[in-house]
Write an enzyme that holds these catalytic residues in place. Structure first.
Site, PDB file in Angstrom:
ATOM      1  N   SER A   7      -4.283  -8.325   8.683  1.00 34.07           N
ATOM      2  CA  SER A   7      -3.620  -7.027   8.787  1.00 34.07           C
ATOM      3  C   SER A   7      -2.794  -7.093  10.065  1.00 34.07           C
ATOM      4  CB  SER A   7      -4.675  -5.924   8.887  1.00 34.07           C
ATOM      5  OG  SER A   7      -4.063  -4.764   9.406  1.00 34.07           O
ATOM      6  N   ASP A  42      -5.609   4.429  14.284  1.00 34.40           N
ATOM      7  CA  ASP A  42      -4.277   4.908  13.922  1.00 34.40           C
ATOM      8  C   ASP A  42      -4.284   6.222  13.151  1.00 34.40           C
ATOM      9  OD1 ASP A  42      -2.919   2.931  15.284  1.00 34.40           O
ATOM     10  OD2 ASP A  42      -3.015   1.521  13.614  1.00 34.40           O
ATOM     11  N   ASP A  55       0.816  -1.223   0.000  1.00 33.63           N
ATOM     12  CA  ASP A  55       0.000   0.000   0.000  1.00 33.63           C
ATOM     13  C   ASP A  55       0.849   1.272   0.000  1.00 33.63           C
ATOM     14  OD1 ASP A  55      -2.321  -1.433  -0.047  1.00 33.63           O
ATOM     15  OD2 ASP A  55      -2.607  -1.389   2.124  1.00 33.63           O
ATOM     16  N   ARG A  71       2.531   5.005  17.145  1.00 31.15           N
ATOM     17  CA  ARG A  71       2.090   6.108  16.265  1.00 31.15           C
ATOM     18  C   ARG A  71       2.685   7.453  16.672  1.00 31.15           C
ATOM     19  NH1 ARG A  71       1.874   2.181  13.163  1.00 31.15           N
ATOM     20  NH2 ARG A  71      -0.013   0.910  13.182  1.00 31.15           N
TER      21      ARG A  71
END
Ligand code: ARG
Length: 411
Positions: free
Chosen positions: A175, A124, A14, A95
């Site tokens: 994922s 996120d 991605d 993050r």
């Protein structure tokens, strides 16, 4: 000057496609930034080169592993940070540190915008954008998957059409987000919450149903931070890595929960955090012997609020910093050693010892050596129970004797 955009780059399909996708959609130059928080996998140089091959004008890799362990994982340990009493904040704490490196890169390379690969459904995106806004209020944020219609199918088609050096056929149903603190796995058949996890879901932990012989570890803490394992001094990063191996071999730290996301969706996630969960068990027990009772009770509330703030993407917020100050101060005497047995999926405390312990054998013992004056308990109880007793007397005066039905001998 051409506009520049810094992209949070993972090296996966991605974000590799996002490099060209963003450039085409915006006309900007893309700078790819990968942050190593101990996710393992490919070498940083491979990741960097791939970003350049996919069209990034610059690619930059930050080794943030020690910083992550010291400044993000250790505070989480001091706060016993378990969201919904279970999830040790694996993705939630990565993050903010990634955001910090993205903002620094944006300023260094003169970028106006930061891009990340999150969808519009998760936590996120919130964590990235709130952190980025806080650290770099002048920066804009975009998310190609969410804002520029970059779907998985389009990503595969784009990568094949442009011959990007990235695998498009390997279909992983999950994922996955991982770092040195732990691993998060979702989607695929796990979305049916009646389905149990299969063996292939796990990577950091061995099956706890078939454990090797019990493993006993001795963790030394100084002011809430583990500093030595079995007497050997280790950095926070080394400590987490060592315990990931030893607790992981025993299947410690597997978690399966349906959690409340900030965006209002309930989602099912499997986590593995062997080192983190072993350290938390040890840290909590060390707090049990070193924190004063009222401090310990209050800290539980602070810990929970801290954890929710961090889960909700508020790492750099004022309240979170205030809570940090409380938690740091509370750790002043949280020093000593905990002996843990790791076995069959469990990390069990077996021994504790501390120079700053509040546990007093002479007060606690029921054997000879008792220094506690038991006669003082009577007056204490009289006064402690006085207000409840007074109000019960009023109740009896007005409504009669208390209802004791269900108790006593049946006639
Ligand atoms: N649900 C976790 C959180 O919000 C993890 C998110 C990322 N998980 C993943 N498997 N990609 O912190």
């Amino acid at each position: 000057m051409t506009d520049r955009i810094v992209l949070a780059y993972s090296g996966g399909l991605d974000t590799s496609v996002a490099i060209g996708w963003i450039a085409e959609a915006t006309g900007a130059e893309v700078i790819a930034v990968a942050v190593d928080v101990g996710q393992g996998g490919e070498s940083l140089e491979t990741v960097r080169q791939r970003a350049l091959d996919c069209g990034a004008v610059e690619a930059y890799v930050a080794d943030a592993r020690d910083e992550f362990a010291e400044q993000y994982c250790m505070p989480t340990l001091k706060a016993n940070g378990l969201y919904m009493d279970a999830y040790p904040l694996v993705s939630a704490i990565s993050r903010p540190i990634i955001s910090k490196h993205l903002v620094a890169a944006a300023q260094q390379f003169g970028a106006t915008t930061v891009a990340h690969g999150c969808t519009g459904k998760g936590n996120d995106q919130v964590r990235f954008e709130v952190s980025i806004q806080t650290l770099g209020p002048e920066l804009k944020c975009i998310a190609p998957v969410r804002d520029l219609a970059l779907t998985r199918d389009k990503a595969i088609e784009y990568a094949e059409r442009h011959n990007l050096p990235i695998e498009t056929t390997k279909k992983n149903p999950f994922s996955i987000d991982q770092n040195v603190w732990g691993r998060a796995v979702e989607t695929g058949f796990l979305e049916d919450i009646w389905n149990g996890p299969t063996k292939d879901v796990y990577d950091y932990t061995a099956d706890p149903a078939f454990p090797p012989a019990p493993d006993v570890v001795n963790i030394t803490f100084v002011q809430g931070v583990p500093v030595a394992l079995d007497g050997e001094t280790l950095t926070p990063l080394q400590m987490i890595e060592h315990l990931n191996r030893r607790a992981g071999a025993q299947g410690v730290g597997r978690i399966d929960i349906v959690e409340d996301r900030l965006v209002g969706i309930k989602s099912r996630e499997i986590y593995e955090a062997p080192g983190a969960m072993a350290m938390m068990a040890a840290h909590q027990e060390l707090e049990n012997i070193t924190l004063e009772r009222e401090q310990a009770r209050f800290k539980k509330m602070v810990d929970q609020r801290w954890t929710e703030m961090v889960y909700d993407g508020q790492w750099f917020s004022p309240l979170k910093k205030n809570l940090d100050a409380f938690i740091d101060e509370s750790q002043k005497y949280v020093s000593g050693e905990i002996r843990l047995e790791l076995h069959g999926g469990r990390a069990t405390v077996q021994g504790r010892r501390s120079e700053t312990s509040l546990y007093s054998f002479d007060l606690a013992t029921y054997d000879t050596g008792d220094t506690f004056d038991q006669s003082s308990a009577r007056g204490f109880i009289d006064i402690f129970g006085l207000s409840a007793k007074t109000s019960s007397e009023r109740e009896q005066r007005i409504h009669g004797a208390p209802d004791l039905s269900g108790a006593g001998v049946e006639k």
